[in-house]
Design a protein around this motif. Structure first.
Motif, PDB file in Angstrom:
ATOM      1  N   CYS A  15      21.815 -13.637 -94.004  1.00 35.15           N
ATOM      2  CA  CYS A  15      22.433 -14.957 -93.829  1.00 35.15           C
ATOM      3  C   CYS A  15      23.180 -15.049 -92.496  1.00 35.15           C
ATOM      4  CB  CYS A  15      23.377 -15.274 -94.980  1.00 35.15           C
ATOM      5  SG  CYS A  15      22.520 -15.637 -96.513  1.00 35.15           S
ATOM      6  N   SER A  16      23.917 -14.023 -92.128  1.00 34.06           N
ATOM      7  CA  SER A  16      24.646 -14.063 -90.860  1.00 34.06           C
ATOM      8  C   SER A  16      23.679 -14.039 -89.681  1.00 34.06           C
ATOM      9  CB  SER A  16      25.641 -12.914 -90.766  1.00 34.06           C
ATOM     10  OG  SER A  16      24.971 -11.673 -90.760  1.00 34.06           O
ATOM     11  N   THR A  17      22.557 -13.340 -89.839  1.00 33.57           N
ATOM     12  CA  THR A  17      21.540 -13.333 -88.790  1.00 33.57           C
ATOM     13  C   THR A  17      20.975 -14.733 -88.596  1.00 33.57           C
ATOM     14  OG1 THR A  17      20.950 -11.067 -89.340  1.00 33.57           O
ATOM     15  CG2 THR A  17      19.339 -12.329 -88.085  1.00 33.57           C
ATOM     16  N   THR A  22      20.394 -19.656 -85.102  1.00 29.21           N
ATOM     17  CA  THR A  22      19.944 -21.046 -85.157  1.00 29.21           C
ATOM     18  C   THR A  22      20.723 -21.914 -84.186  1.00 29.21           C
ATOM     19  OG1 THR A  22      21.473 -21.502 -86.974  1.00 29.21           O
ATOM     20  CG2 THR A  22      19.210 -20.955 -87.567  1.00 29.21           C
ATOM     21  N   GLY A  23      20.116 -23.031 -83.831  1.00 27.86           N
ATOM     22  CA  GLY A  23      20.766 -24.027 -82.996  1.00 27.86           C
ATOM     23  C   GLY A  23      20.808 -23.657 -81.530  1.00 27.86           C
ATOM     24  N   GLY A  24      21.136 -24.626 -80.724  1.00 27.54           N
ATOM     25  CA  GLY A  24      21.285 -24.413 -79.300  1.00 27.54           C
ATOM     26  C   GLY A  24      19.999 -24.629 -78.517  1.00 27.54           C
ATOM     27  N   ILE A  25      20.131 -24.558 -77.215  1.00 21.52           N
ATOM     28  CA  ILE A  25      19.013 -24.716 -76.284  1.00 21.52           C
ATOM     29  C   ILE A  25      18.543 -23.335 -75.872  1.00 21.52           C
ATOM     30  CG2 ILE A  25      18.321 -25.619 -74.051  1.00 21.52           C
ATOM     31  CD1 ILE A  25      20.590 -27.651 -74.290  1.00 21.52           C
ATOM     32  N   LYS A  79      25.767 -24.419 -77.444  1.00 24.00           N
ATOM     33  CA  LYS A  79      25.243 -23.053 -77.483  1.00 24.00           C
ATOM     34  C   LYS A  79      23.978 -22.909 -76.659  1.00 24.00           C
ATOM     35  CE  LYS A  79      23.517 -19.510 -80.490  1.00 24.00           C
ATOM     36  NZ  LYS A  79      23.193 -19.036 -81.784  1.00 24.00           N
ATOM     37  N   LEU A  80      23.886 -21.795 -75.941  1.00 27.63           N
ATOM     38  CA  LEU A  80      22.651 -21.398 -75.284  1.00 27.63           C
ATOM     39  C   LEU A  80      22.058 -20.257 -76.084  1.00 27.63           C
ATOM     40  CD1 LEU A  80      23.500 -21.539 -71.524  1.00 27.63           C
ATOM     41  CD2 LEU A  80      21.650 -22.695 -72.666  1.00 27.63           C
ATOM     42  N   ARG A 112      29.603 -19.567 -84.564  1.00 27.54           N
ATOM     43  CA  ARG A 112      28.590 -20.601 -84.332  1.00 27.54           C
ATOM     44  C   ARG A 112      29.228 -21.965 -84.131  1.00 27.54           C
ATOM     45  NH1 ARG A 112      25.942 -23.600 -82.495  1.00 27.54           N
ATOM     46  NH2 ARG A 112      24.019 -24.531 -83.204  1.00 27.54           N
ATOM     47  N   ILE A 113      30.248 -22.289 -84.920  1.00 26.66           N
ATOM     48  CA  ILE A 113      30.940 -23.574 -84.775  1.00 26.66           C
ATOM     49  C   ILE A 113      31.676 -23.641 -83.438  1.00 26.66           C
ATOM     50  CG2 ILE A 113      32.823 -24.988 -85.693  1.00 26.66           C
ATOM     51  CD1 ILE A 113      31.921 -24.067 -88.503  1.00 26.66           C
TER      52      ILE A 113
END
Length: 150
Positions: A15-17, A22-25, A79-80, A112-113
């Motif tokens: 889950c942490s992985t 996820t997300g970002g460019i 996020k990148l 992540r946030i």
């Protein structure tokens, strides 16, 4: 009871992985044509030509020996994404049989946030044919975070 606890540990593994990756460019997808880059990121913050002598020091050091036509600097908010995002969490989950997820899920969520509020400078260097030959990402202090040669 042991079966239930083992089931939850295995259920949480990864889950942490997933949260971290996820997300970002994606950095590797940004080195495209100037037209495509401007569609993705909007108008550049700065544009430097081949004969410009007012380049910032951190950019000048990297492009000193390059034959380039144009340098674009875009500001990226958020996020990148890197290829290595989530790898440490995955190894830790494997080594601890998923028990580390109890700590890593909240840590990854907070990280992540908070990455949504980061600002970066994306520098792309183009040759005379309009091909991206170098792309770099700097933080707001001018420290290099990522680089890619093409």
């Amino acid at each position: 009871m042991k079966f239930i606890s083992c089931f939850f540990i295995l259920l949480l593994s990864g889950c942490s992985t997933l949260i971290e990756s996820t997300g970002g460019i994606e950095h590797r997808k940004l080195c495209t044509s100037i037209h495509e880059l401007n569609k993705l990121l909007g108008k550049p913050k700065s544009v430097y030509g081949r004969n410009d002598h007012n380049l910032p020091n951190h950019i000048l050091l990297r492009t000193n020996n390059l034959s380039y036509e144009k340098i674009l600097v875009h500001e990226i908010k958020g996020k990148l994404k890197k290829a290595s995002d989530g790898v440490p969490q995955m190894y830790l989950a494997i080594l601890t049989l998923g028990i580390s997820e109890v700590i890593m899920i909240p840590v990854s969520t907070i990280k992540r946030i908070s990455s949504n509020f980061e600002k970066h400078d994306y520098v792309s260097v183009y040759d005379e044919h309009g091909r991206c030959i170098l792309s770099e990402v700097y933080d707001t202090s001018g420290n290099q975070i990522m680089t890619g040669w093409y």
